[in-house]
Design a protein around this motif. Structure first.
Motif, PDB file in Angstrom:
ATOM      1  N   TYR A 100      -6.924  -7.876 -42.020  1.00  0.00           N
ATOM      2  CA  TYR A 100      -7.948  -7.428 -43.135  1.00  0.00           C
ATOM      3  C   TYR A 100      -9.067  -6.981 -42.233  1.00  0.00           C
ATOM      4  CZ  TYR A 100      -5.132  -9.856 -46.620  1.00  0.00           C
ATOM      5  OH  TYR A 100      -3.974  -9.834 -47.636  1.00  0.00           O
ATOM      6  N   ASP A 101      -9.787  -6.123 -42.874  1.00  0.00           N
ATOM      7  CA  ASP A 101     -11.242  -5.459 -42.636  1.00  0.00           C
ATOM      8  C   ASP A 101     -11.304  -5.149 -41.253  1.00  0.00           C
ATOM      9  OD1 ASP A 101     -11.989  -5.652 -45.386  1.00  0.00           O
ATOM     10  OD2 ASP A 101     -12.171  -7.928 -45.078  1.00  0.00           O
ATOM     11  N   LEU A 102     -10.558  -4.721 -40.492  1.00  0.00           N
ATOM     12  CA  LEU A 102     -10.709  -4.276 -39.046  1.00  0.00           C
ATOM     13  C   LEU A 102     -11.561  -2.980 -38.994  1.00  0.00           C
ATOM     14  CD1 LEU A 102      -7.452  -4.865 -37.148  1.00  0.00           C
ATOM     15  CD2 LEU A 102      -9.395  -6.520 -37.468  1.00  0.00           C
ATOM     16  N   ILE A 103     -12.363  -2.863 -38.129  1.00  0.00           N
ATOM     17  CA  ILE A 103     -13.338  -1.819 -37.681  1.00  0.00           C
ATOM     18  C   ILE A 103     -12.981  -1.047 -36.594  1.00  0.00           C
ATOM     19  CG2 ILE A 103     -15.761  -0.987 -37.930  1.00  0.00           C
ATOM     20  CD1 ILE A 103     -16.623  -3.391 -39.382  1.00  0.00           C
ATOM     21  N   LEU A 104     -12.209   0.043 -36.571  1.00  0.00           N
ATOM     22  CA  LEU A 104     -11.926   0.858 -35.578  1.00  0.00           C
ATOM     23  C   LEU A 104     -12.764   2.203 -35.263  1.00  0.00           C
ATOM     24  CD1 LEU A 104      -8.235   0.971 -36.396  1.00  0.00           C
ATOM     25  CD2 LEU A 104      -9.303  -0.642 -35.191  1.00  0.00           C
ATOM     26  N   VAL A 105     -12.929   2.635 -33.786  1.00  0.00           N
ATOM     27  CA  VAL A 105     -13.722   3.798 -33.770  1.00  0.00           C
ATOM     28  C   VAL A 105     -12.593   4.788 -33.176  1.00  0.00           C
ATOM     29  CG1 VAL A 105     -15.213   4.916 -32.217  1.00  0.00           C
ATOM     30  CG2 VAL A 105     -15.849   2.712 -33.007  1.00  0.00           C
ATOM     31  N   ILE A 106     -12.356   5.881 -33.969  1.00  0.00           N
ATOM     32  CA  ILE A 106     -11.501   6.708 -33.436  1.00  0.00           C
ATOM     33  C   ILE A 106     -11.963   8.142 -33.714  1.00  0.00           C
ATOM     34  CG2 ILE A 106      -9.273   7.871 -34.378  1.00  0.00           C
ATOM     35  CD1 ILE A 106      -8.542   5.248 -35.869  1.00  0.00           C
ATOM     36  N   LYS A 107     -11.784   8.945 -32.526  1.00  0.00           N
ATOM     37  CA  LYS A 107     -12.536  10.200 -32.431  1.00  0.00           C
ATOM     38  C   LYS A 107     -13.961  10.083 -32.723  1.00  0.00           C
ATOM     39  CE  LYS A 107      -8.663  13.335 -32.992  1.00  0.00           C
ATOM     40  NZ  LYS A 107      -7.992  14.652 -33.490  1.00  0.00           N
ATOM     41  N   GLU A 108     -14.494   9.127 -32.084  1.00  0.00           N
ATOM     42  CA  GLU A 108     -15.972   9.015 -32.347  1.00  0.00           C
ATOM     43  C   GLU A 108     -16.620   8.765 -33.823  1.00  0.00           C
ATOM     44  OE1 GLU A 108     -18.085  12.161 -30.221  1.00  0.00           O
ATOM     45  OE2 GLU A 108     -17.020  11.553 -28.186  1.00  0.00           O
ATOM     46  N   LYS A 109     -15.373   8.475 -34.659  1.00  0.00           N
ATOM     47  CA  LYS A 109     -15.912   8.206 -36.148  1.00  0.00           C
ATOM     48  C   LYS A 109     -15.731   6.729 -36.221  1.00  0.00           C
ATOM     49  CE  LYS A 109     -16.184  12.625 -37.558  1.00  0.00           C
ATOM     50  NZ  LYS A 109     -17.492  13.145 -37.635  1.00  0.00           N
ATOM     51  N   VAL A 110     -16.215   5.942 -37.120  1.00  0.00           N
ATOM     52  CA  VAL A 110     -15.867   4.542 -37.584  1.00  0.00           C
ATOM     53  C   VAL A 110     -15.062   4.629 -38.728  1.00  0.00           C
ATOM     54  CG1 VAL A 110     -16.925   2.325 -38.033  1.00  0.00           C
ATOM     55  CG2 VAL A 110     -18.221   3.904 -36.524  1.00  0.00           C
ATOM     56  N   VAL A 111     -13.741   3.705 -38.418  1.00  0.00           N
ATOM     57  CA  VAL A 111     -12.912   3.908 -39.478  1.00  0.00           C
ATOM     58  C   VAL A 111     -12.743   2.343 -39.947  1.00  0.00           C
ATOM     59  CG1 VAL A 111     -10.453   4.136 -40.097  1.00  0.00           C
ATOM     60  CG2 VAL A 111     -11.563   5.858 -38.749  1.00  0.00           C
ATOM     61  N   LYS A 112     -13.038   2.146 -41.077  1.00  0.00           N
ATOM     62  CA  LYS A 112     -13.044   0.544 -41.740  1.00  0.00           C
ATOM     63  C   LYS A 112     -11.671   0.640 -42.452  1.00  0.00           C
ATOM     64  CE  LYS A 112     -13.744  -3.121 -44.377  1.00  0.00           C
ATOM     65  NZ  LYS A 112     -12.773  -3.150 -45.503  1.00  0.00           N
ATOM     66  N   THR A 113     -10.658  -0.262 -42.087  1.00  0.00           N
ATOM     67  CA  THR A 113      -9.429  -0.339 -42.529  1.00  0.00           C
ATOM     68  C   THR A 113      -9.620  -1.848 -43.530  1.00  0.00           C
ATOM     69  OG1 THR A 113      -8.468  -2.101 -40.710  1.00  0.00           O
ATOM     70  CG2 THR A 113      -8.249   0.241 -40.548  1.00  0.00           C
ATOM     71  N   ASP A 114      -9.032  -1.552 -44.651  1.00  0.00           N
ATOM     72  CA  ASP A 114      -8.931  -2.570 -45.641  1.00  0.00           C
ATOM     73  C   ASP A 114      -7.631  -3.685 -45.313  1.00  0.00           C
ATOM     74  OD1 ASP A 114     -10.760  -2.164 -48.371  1.00  0.00           O
ATOM     75  OD2 ASP A 114      -9.993   0.000 -47.314  1.00  0.00           O
ATOM     76  N   CYS A 115      -6.621  -3.190 -44.936  1.00  0.00           N
ATOM     77  CA  CYS A 115      -5.537  -3.866 -44.763  1.00  0.00           C
ATOM     78  C   CYS A 115      -4.711  -3.191 -43.519  1.00  0.00           C
ATOM     79  CB  CYS A 115      -4.883  -4.223 -45.896  1.00  0.00           C
ATOM     80  SG  CYS A 115      -3.718  -5.532 -45.523  1.00  0.00           S
ATOM     81  N   ILE A 116      -3.988  -4.066 -42.697  1.00  0.00           N
ATOM     82  CA  ILE A 116      -3.185  -3.334 -41.845  1.00  0.00           C
ATOM     83  C   ILE A 116      -1.983  -4.337 -41.794  1.00  0.00           C
ATOM     84  CG2 ILE A 116      -2.458  -2.728 -39.516  1.00  0.00           C
ATOM     85  CD1 ILE A 116      -5.353  -1.999 -38.812  1.00  0.00           C
ATOM     86  N   TRP A 117      -0.666  -3.814 -41.941  1.00  0.00           N
ATOM     87  CA  TRP A 117       0.492  -4.605 -42.177  1.00  0.00           C
ATOM     88  C   TRP A 117       1.398  -4.255 -40.811  1.00  0.00           C
ATOM     89  CZ3 TRP A 117       5.747  -3.087 -43.764  1.00  0.00           C
ATOM     90  CH2 TRP A 117       6.523  -4.067 -43.479  1.00  0.00           C
ATOM     91  N   ILE A 118       1.825  -5.047 -40.248  1.00  0.00           N
ATOM     92  CA  ILE A 118       2.573  -4.873 -38.978  1.00  0.00           C
ATOM     93  C   ILE A 118       3.772  -5.480 -39.141  1.00  0.00           C
ATOM     94  CG2 ILE A 118       2.809  -5.086 -36.420  1.00  0.00           C
ATOM     95  CD1 ILE A 118      -0.425  -5.729 -36.489  1.00  0.00           C
ATOM     96  N   GLN A 119       5.096  -4.814 -39.147  1.00  0.00           N
ATOM     97  CA  GLN A 119       6.375  -5.424 -39.256  1.00  0.00           C
ATOM     98  C   GLN A 119       7.216  -4.841 -37.995  1.00  0.00           C
ATOM     99  OE1 GLN A 119       9.398  -4.819 -42.616  1.00  0.00           O
ATOM    100  NE2 GLN A 119       9.782  -7.053 -42.390  1.00  0.00           N
ATOM    101  N   ASN A 120       7.584  -5.574 -37.248  1.00  0.00           N
ATOM    102  CA  ASN A 120       8.450  -5.038 -35.983  1.00  0.00           C
ATOM    103  C   ASN A 120       7.512  -3.867 -35.222  1.00  0.00           C
ATOM    104  OD1 ASN A 120      10.411  -4.628 -33.989  1.00  0.00           O
ATOM    105  ND2 ASN A 120      11.680  -3.795 -35.663  1.00  0.00           N
ATOM    106  N   THR A 121       7.760  -2.851 -35.293  1.00  0.00           N
ATOM    107  CA  THR A 121       7.019  -1.592 -34.680  1.00  0.00           C
ATOM    108  C   THR A 121       6.426  -0.592 -35.585  1.00  0.00           C
ATOM    109  OG1 THR A 121       9.208  -0.452 -34.430  1.00  0.00           O
ATOM    110  CG2 THR A 121       8.299  -1.784 -32.378  1.00  0.00           C
TER     111      THR A 121
END
Length: 196
Positions: A100-121
Motif C-alpha cells: 500500500y501507498d508506495l511513492i515512486l518517481v517515474i519519468k521525473e514525476k511522482v506517482v503515488k500508488t494506492d495499492c500494488i498486488w504481486i502474484q508470481n510475475t
C-alpha cells in the motif's frame, strides 16, 4: 497484545509516517529556535556561538520539512479498499503480496500508488492521481524490474478501484507455488527499494 510495527508497504504506514514526520520536523525546528533564543536572551545580541549552532540546527530541520511536505501531498489508500481486499483475501484464499501507498518517481514525476498486488510475475498497480499515462507507468516499471533481474514481468496499471478489483479477482497463477513465492518476494523487495 503487542502492536505490529508498521513498515513501508503495509496499510497505515503512510498515515503513520506523515504523523512522525510532522512531529520530528516540529521538534527539530523547536530545538533550533530554543537554542537561538537562549543565546539571544543571555547575550542580548544574536552575534554569539548559539546563533551559529541554531543555524546549523536548521539544516536537519529543513531536510525533515522536505520529507514531511512529500508525505503531506498524498492521502493514504482508502480504508474501504483495504477492508474489501482483507475480506476478499480471507474468503478466496488468494496468494500474493499486497503493498500500500508506495511513492515512486517515474519519468521525473511522482506517482503515488494506492495499492500494488504481486502474484508470481504479475504486478497490478492501482493509482488514482498521476500525470502519467497507464502505459508510461507500466513501461517504466517493466524496464526497472527487467534492469534489476526480473525480466518477463506482466505489469498492469489501473486508475479505478473497480478495474483493480475485477482484475485481481479474475487473475490466477500458472507457475508452481514455490517459484511464485520467490518471484513475489524478489519483486516486493525491488519495489520497496525503488519507492520513497
Amino acid at each position: 497484545m503487542e502492536k505490529k510495527h508498521l513498515q513501508k508497504g503495509m496499510y497505515g504506514f503512510h498515515a503513520y509516517k506523515k504523523k512522525t514526520e510532522i512531529i520530528k520536523t516540529l521538534i527539530l525546528f523547536g530545538i533550533a529556535l530554543a537554542v537561538y533564543f537562549t543565546g539571544l536572551l543571555h547575550t542580548k545580541t544574536n552575534k554569539n556561538l548559539l546563533t551559529v549552532v541554531a543555524i546549523v540546527g536548521m539544516l536537519p530541520a529543513s531536510k525533515s520539512a522536505v520529507s514531511m511536505l512529500m508525505f503531506l501531498r498524498f492521502k493514504s489508500a482508502a480504508a474501504s479498499l483495504h477492508d474489501q481486499l482483507t475480506d476478499y483475501w480471507k474468503q478466496s484464499g488468494k496468494q500474493g503480496i499486497l503493498l500500500y501507498d508506495l511513492i515512486l518517481v517515474i519519468k521525473e514525476k511522482v506517482v503515488k500508488t494506492d495499492c500494488i498486488w504481486i502474484q508470481n510475475t504479475t504486478v497490478l498497480v492501482y493509482t488514482v492521481n498521476t500525470q502519467l499515462s497507464q502505459q508510461d507507468i507500466s513501461k517504466e516499471l517493466k524496464n526497472f524490474l527487467s534492469n534489476h533481474g526480473k525480466g518477463g514481468c506482466t505489469i498492469k496499471v489501473c486508475k479505478t478501484e473497480k478495474t483493480f478489483l475485477e482484475f485481481l479477482k479474475n487473475h490466477s497463477a500458472e507457475e508452481p507455488e514455490e517459484q511464485a513465492v520467490q518471484n513475489q518476494e524478489k519483486i516486493r523487495e525491488m519495489l520497496l527499494g525503488y519507492s520513497m
